[in-house]
Every structure is written in C-alpha cells, then in structure tokens.
Design an enzyme around this catalytic site. Structure first.
Site, PDB file in Angstrom:
ATOM      1  CB  SER A 202      -0.949   0.002   1.198  1.00 57.82           C
ATOM      2  OG  SER A 202      -1.818  -1.100   1.164  1.00 57.82           O
ATOM      3  CG  HIS A 248      -2.382   3.723   3.242  1.00 52.73           C
ATOM      4  ND1 HIS A 248      -3.737   3.453   3.198  1.00 52.73           N
ATOM      5  CD2 HIS A 248      -1.780   2.507   3.205  1.00 52.73           C
ATOM      6  CE1 HIS A 248      -3.938   2.146   3.136  1.00 52.73           C
ATOM      7  NE2 HIS A 248      -2.754   1.555   3.146  1.00 52.73           N
TER       8      HIS A 248
END
Length: 297
Positions: A202, A248
C-alpha cells in the site's frame, strides 16, 4: 467526418486535424516522415529530414533511416520501452508469488512482516527492525495475507503502474515505487506501536497515486477521477482499524515529492535532480529509522 488527405482545410477548423497516435487527445499537424503517422511535439524525434515517431527511430524502419536521429525519450527523460508495462507486470508477479508461497507456508510471511521490536503480535518473527532487521522495511512491501488485500493492491498497481511506467521510463518508475514503499514503511516504524505487524504494497501504491496526480496536472488532464479515487482510498485508510495509515501517508508524500521532481526537472539537469530527490528521500528514511531505533533499544 474525417477529412481526406490533401483536401482543403480551414486554418481555424481544429477538429479536422488528426490526433497523435500515442496521445489521442492531442491534435497535431505533424506526421512521421517514415510511416506518416501523426505525432505531437512530445513524441516527435528530430531526424536529418523532418521528424520521426519513437517506433521508427527505435526500429530503424524504412530505407534511408536517419542515423542522426536522437533516441526517443519519455516525458521524464527515460527511454521508451517496447512493452511499457513490463516492470508493472514483474512487480505484480513478485507480489503474487510471495502471496502464493505464504498460502502454502504461512510461516514464510511471518518473517517478511514489518515489526518494530520483539515481541511482535500476532506474528512470530524472532526480531524486528530495532534489533537490526532493517530488511523488513523492504520485504514487507511484497507481503500480503488476505486475498482482498492483495487483490485491491494489484488492481491499483496495474491501473496506475502502466501509465506511470510509460511516462517515466522503467528505471525512474522503479525508483518511485521502491522509495515510496520504503517511506511508507519508515513512517509506520516511527509512528505505529513497536509490537504491531505491518505488511502490504500500500505504501508504494499510494506513492503511485501521488505521482499520478502530479503527472496529470503536468499534462493538464482532468484530475477529478484521480482525486476522487484518492479520497475514497483515504476514507478507507482512516475508517478501518486494521489498516496501517502511516504507510499510506508516507508513501503518498514521497510519491508527490518524487513525482514532481520526475516531471518538472529541467532537461539540462534532469537526471541529477530526479535521482537526487530520490536519494534525499532515502536519506530521510534512514534518519527516521535511526532515530526510532535509538528510542526502542
């Protein structure tokens, strides 16, 4: 209706112009002197006579091919590959291979997970980054456990990776992917609980999100789709308790910074600035890791 070659054309009738064969949204009046395909200023390569398209220059097609023609380059200065998605496919293949091995031997993934310091939970790796296992910052980028997790990440990688690889070139795209992923891992190591485990691509994927937004702005494209998709992902990031939001955000910030350097660096110092910014982000990752390690040992 398309206008036949050689027919009268009004100078103000922009719709009658052909579009670049590589960028269908760009009108152009320039054609390759070898294959006669329409090419925009970004794609045309100067030759001894007129301009040629990247494919004709790369393949040397046609009799009398101009040896002085320059090597075609992407927007960021990389070479134009025959398969613009090759590296994206390889990265997806590596992630899938690691996932499949982990399904057969679950303990295999345990030793790839990013863990700050022993004792980790719920994973069983014997040591964490604080004990010197810095490689976990990298290996965790290719490890997944849930099918939905790897499925979502690989779909995002395919959707974002191909256009970025084509625009940046393979080496620059790989640098963006790896450094963004490491930045996400470093921020997770700094901010997450030391005994928690983190894994997944991610961080690198969010780096591609950031770079894509920068690229679309550079090309004056409609940014609403990428912004909407990014907002949706951020909502999931902060709305679900089992997602490492640190990875993220770290990847996204690194992707924006590196992406800006990739597409805005002046041509005369392009490589120096592009790889220099990647090196600076890596230095920040190392410094963050050293500071956090000093706090945990």
């Amino acid at each position: 209706m398309d206008q036949a070659p050689g027919s009268p054309q009004g100078p103000q009738d922009a719709q009658s112009l052909p579009t670049c064969y590589r960028h269908p949204d760009r009108d152009t009046g320039i054609r390759c002197t070898r294959c006669e395909r329409p090419i925009c200023p970004e794609c045309m390569v100067s030759a001894s006579v007129g301009f040629q398209c990247p494919e004709c220059v790369r393949n040397g097609s046609g009799t009398g091919h101009a040896p002085s023609a320059t090597t075609p380059r992407t927007l960021a200065g990389g070479t134009i590959p025959a398969d613009p998605r090759l590296l994206t496919k390889i990265l997806i293949g590596i992630n899938l291979a690691v996932f499949l091995v982990g399904q057969i031997r679950p303990s295999f993934v345990d030793h790839l997970v990013l863990v700050g310091k022993w004792p980790p939970a719920p994973f069983v790796a014997t040591e964490g980054v604080a004990e010197g296992q810095w490689y976990l910052l990298f290996t965790s980028m290719f490890a997944h456990q849930a099918i939905w997790h790897i499925g979502f990440n690989m779909l995002s990688l395919w959707w974002l990776g191909g256009p970025l690889e084509a625009a940046l070139g393979r080496v620059r795209f790989l640098a963006l992917y790896i450094v963004s992923g490491l930045a996400g891992s470093a921020l997770t190591y700094v901010l997450a609980a030391p005994s928690s485990g983190s894994l997944g691509a991610s961080g690198a994927i969010f780096g591609l999100f950031g770079a894509t937004a920068v690229l679309m702005r550079r090309l004056n494209r409609d940014m609403r789709p990428i912004i909407a998709l990014l907002v949706i992902n951020l909502i999931f990031t902060f709305g679900m308790s089992n997602i490492a939001w640190q990875a993220h955000i770290g990847g996204l910030v690194a992707g924006v910074v590196i992406g800006y350097a990739m597409v805005h660096a002046p041509r005369e110092r392009r490589s120096l600035i592009q790889y220099g910014v990647c090196a600076v982000v890596l230095v920040v990752v190392v410094v963050m890791t050293l500071i956090r390690t000093s706090q945990l040992v």
